[in-house]
Motif scaffolding. Structure first.
Motif, PDB file in Angstrom:
ATOM      1  N   GLY A  25       0.790  -1.215   0.000  1.00  0.00           N
ATOM      2  CA  GLY A  25       0.000   0.000   0.000  1.00  0.00           C
ATOM      3  C   GLY A  25       0.828   1.273   0.000  1.00  0.00           C
ATOM      4  N   VAL A  26       1.844   1.330   0.857  1.00  0.00           N
ATOM      5  CA  VAL A  26       2.651   2.552   0.943  1.00  0.00           C
ATOM      6  C   VAL A  26       3.447   2.774  -0.336  1.00  0.00           C
ATOM      7  N   PHE A  27       3.907   1.692  -0.977  1.00  0.00           N
ATOM      8  CA  PHE A  27       4.677   1.828  -2.218  1.00  0.00           C
ATOM      9  C   PHE A  27       3.783   2.244  -3.374  1.00  0.00           C
ATOM     10  N   TYR A  28       2.578   1.675  -3.437  1.00  0.00           N
ATOM     11  CA  TYR A  28       1.631   2.088  -4.469  1.00  0.00           C
ATOM     12  C   TYR A  28       1.279   3.559  -4.298  1.00  0.00           C
ATOM     13  N   PHE A  29       1.013   3.961  -3.065  1.00  0.00           N
ATOM     14  CA  PHE A  29       0.638   5.342  -2.809  1.00  0.00           C
ATOM     15  C   PHE A  29       1.755   6.305  -3.223  1.00  0.00           C
TER      16      PHE A  29
ATOM     17  N   ALA B 230      -7.458   0.187  -4.200  1.00  0.00           N
ATOM     18  CA  ALA B 230      -7.977  -0.697  -5.251  1.00  0.00           C
ATOM     19  C   ALA B 230      -6.864  -1.560  -5.831  1.00  0.00           C
ATOM     20  N   THR B 231      -5.666  -0.980  -5.962  1.00  0.00           N
ATOM     21  CA  THR B 231      -4.530  -1.732  -6.484  1.00  0.00           C
ATOM     22  C   THR B 231      -4.124  -2.837  -5.522  1.00  0.00           C
ATOM     23  N   VAL B 232      -4.139  -2.536  -4.223  1.00  0.00           N
ATOM     24  CA  VAL B 232      -3.797  -3.543  -3.218  1.00  0.00           C
ATOM     25  C   VAL B 232      -4.763  -4.720  -3.280  1.00  0.00           C
TER      26      VAL B 232
ATOM     27  N   VAL C 261      -3.740  -4.029 -12.910  1.00  0.00           N
ATOM     28  CA  VAL C 261      -3.558  -5.244 -13.713  1.00  0.00           C
ATOM     29  C   VAL C 261      -2.096  -5.693 -13.676  1.00  0.00           C
ATOM     30  N   GLY C 262      -1.187  -4.736 -13.824  1.00  0.00           N
ATOM     31  CA  GLY C 262       0.229  -5.073 -13.743  1.00  0.00           C
ATOM     32  C   GLY C 262       0.602  -5.607 -12.379  1.00  0.00           C
ATOM     33  N   ALA C 263       0.098  -4.969 -11.320  1.00  0.00           N
ATOM     34  CA  ALA C 263       0.387  -5.416  -9.963  1.00  0.00           C
ATOM     35  C   ALA C 263      -0.183  -6.806  -9.702  1.00  0.00           C
TER      36      ALA C 263
END
Length: 260
Positions: free
Chosen positions: A26-30, A50-52, A215-217
């Motif tokens: 989460g922190v890296f996506y953010f 949503a990515t997580v 999708v990539g994640a």
């Protein structure tokens, strides 16, 4: 603003790395959504959540197929996390963001020390993941719920997936390294879903960025458990704790000094 074409690749790299190490990212996506993509804060938060969900959804399935998920332990953690996320969401609006970031830095450094202590004195349990999950003792069951509450609270207060609490907590509950990684990803899926639910009223989700990045994640998160299957358990036990402690200290210093 970064071209949308690059988002799946960046998402795959982050998703694969954090899933392999038992995180939600989460922190890296953010940070990537804010610094690289250029999304405003209120849009980056729900987009990151949503990515997580996408990453840990595929990652949980992959770990489950590999036999790395202690389902009963993970389910109790998720139940506790739902309550913890609610408490954090009700609290965070009255606390200054800068103070929360510095508090997170202190928490990460403290958890790093706890991780090293647990790693030093932990005795690897015997038996399979299924055996450990089936012999769910009252202490392990109550500890799983408490761990979930702390994870959810940390996620809602600081905007992270809860990995800093989950990994040492699952080790303390007596799970072997592979089960810690898989169960952590499974639990973080529940935390992310709860976060999306509690913060749904905030709005601001960017569907294009969320889809391209997510999708990539998800692909990276789904492939990571296959890599874990080829790693010897004793080697994973030896490096996972110290590696996580180092990352936690570096991230904690970054938050304390205002770089993150």
């Amino acid at each position: 603003m970064l071209e949308t074409l690059w988002l799946p690749l960046i998402g795959a790299l982050i998703g694969g790395a954090v899933t392999l190490l038992g995180g939600g990212g989460g922190v890296f996506y953010f940070l990537a959504l804010v610094s690289l993509v250029g999304l405003p804060y209120r849009v980056a938060v729900p987009t990151s959540l949503a990515t997580v969900v996408l990453t840990t959804g595929f990652g949980s399935y992959g770990h489950y197929r590999q036999g790395n998920v202690a389902v009963r332990v993970g389910t109790l953690v998720v139940l506790g996390a739902v309550g913890g996320t609610y408490l954090g969401a009700r609290t965070v609006s009255g606390v200054d963001t800068a103070l929360l970031r510095r508090a997170l830095g202190a928490v990460l450094i403290a958890i790093a020390g706890l991780t090293l202590v647990i790693d030093r004195y932990r005795t690897a349990p015997t038996g399979s993941v299924a055996t450990i999950d089936a012999s769910l003792t009252p202490v392990r069951a109550s500890g799983s719920v408490v761990l979930g509450v702390l994870t959810g609270l940390l996620s809602a207060l600081f905007g992270i997936s809860g990995t800093p609490v989950l990994l040492p907590g699952l080790y303390a509950l007596g799970l072997p390294a592979a089960a810690v990684v898989g169960t952590s990803v499974f639990a973080i899926l529940g935390v992310a879903l709860a976060g999306v639910g509690w913060y749904a009223g905030l709005g601001g989700l960017d569907p294009v960025v969320a889809l391209a990045f997510g999708v990539g994640a998800a692909v990276g998160g789904g492939l990571a458990p296959r890599l874990l299957a080829g790693v010897r358990t004793d080697r994973l036990e030896a490096v996972s704790g110290p590696l996580f402690a180092v990352v936690s200290v570096l991230a904690g210093i970054g938050f304390l000094l205002g770089y993150l």
